[in-house]
Design a protein around this motif. Structure first.
Motif, short mmCIF file in Angstrom:
data_model
loop_
_atom_site.label_atom_id
_atom_site.label_comp_id
_atom_site.label_asym_id
_atom_site.label_seq_id
_atom_site.Cartn_x
_atom_site.Cartn_y
_atom_site.Cartn_z
N GLU A 3 75.27 -43.85 11.40
CA GLU A 3 74.01 -43.15 11.59
C GLU A 3 72.83 -44.08 11.39
O GLU A 3 71.80 -43.94 12.05
N LYS A 4 72.98 -45.04 10.50
CA LYS A 4 71.91 -46.00 10.24
C LYS A 4 71.65 -46.86 11.49
O LYS A 4 70.51 -47.09 11.87
N ALA A 5 72.72 -47.32 12.14
CA ALA A 5 72.58 -48.14 13.35
C ALA A 5 71.95 -47.33 14.48
O ALA A 5 71.10 -47.83 15.23
N ALA A 10 67.24 -45.99 17.79
CA ALA A 10 66.28 -44.96 18.21
C ALA A 10 64.86 -45.41 17.90
O ALA A 10 63.93 -45.20 18.71
N GLN A 11 64.68 -46.04 16.75
CA GLN A 11 63.36 -46.56 16.37
C GLN A 11 62.91 -47.65 17.35
O GLN A 11 61.77 -47.69 17.77
N LYS A 12 63.83 -48.52 17.75
CA LYS A 12 63.53 -49.60 18.70
C LYS A 12 63.15 -49.02 20.06
O LYS A 12 62.22 -49.50 20.71
#
Length: 187
Positions: A3-5, A10-12
């Motif tokens: 989920e972190k990746a 998603a942020q990128k």
């Protein structure tokens, strides 16, 4: 995938989508085959004009372009892609990248976005032929100066002509006493 990746990706995507939306222009290139020295030189030239070059994964580019409303760009996201973003000068990335590509065959321009419109390779080449913002402002100033100078010359020519015509109808100092005597004799 964790989920972190997924959150990082998603942020990128959000960041790149915002860059597409905010940019005056974004030019997509394939920089595969450039040496480290060539890549450094290219980045330096772009930085001097306020342009940022980023190598971005195609999957992220595809999602960011769709999110920014440029889904038509997805066809050019094949192979390694780098994007040159400029927030100020819409022509700078096209001009610099075209010049660099002409000197270095390894750099291939794919297309991009200029002033919110999808730009093909031909469009990018047309934009590259335009002068820089400072060059355009210089041309505009030269046109203003030419117009003002032409107006000043026209005013001076009219003024000179009026002086010549006015001087011909007025009596010269030697003729003035004779004209006054003739006027008093007539009374």
């Amino acid at each position: 995938m964790s989920e972190k990746a997924i959150a990082v990706k998603a942020q990128k995507v959000e960041e790149i989508a915002d860059q597409f939306k905010d940019a005056a222009s974004a030019v997509v290139v394939d920089a595969r085959g450039l040496t480290v020295a060539q890549s450094t030189d290219l980045r330096h030239q772009l930085r001097e004009e306020g342009v940022v070059l980023e190598v971005i994964k195609n999957k992220i580019l595809t999602r960011a372009a769709e999110k920014a409303g440029y889904a038509e760009l997805n066809d050019i996201f094949a192979g390694p892609s780098a994007v040159a973003f400029s927030n100020d000068d819409a022509v700078a990335p096209a001009r610099i990248l075209k010049k660099f590509a002409d000197e270095n065959e390894a750099l291939q321009i794919k297309g991009g976005v200029v002033d919110g419109n999808i730009a093909s390779l031909d469009d990018i080449n047309k934009y590259a032929s335009l002068p820089s913002r400072e060059g355009l402002l210089g041309q505009l100033m030269a046109e203003f100066q030419f117009s003002i100078r032409s107006f000043a010359y026209a005013v001076k020519a009219v003024s000179d002509k009026l002086e010549e015509e006015g001087g011909a109808t007025e009596a010269t100092p030697e003729e003035a006493p004779a004209a006054e005597e003739a006027a008093t004799d007539a009374e």
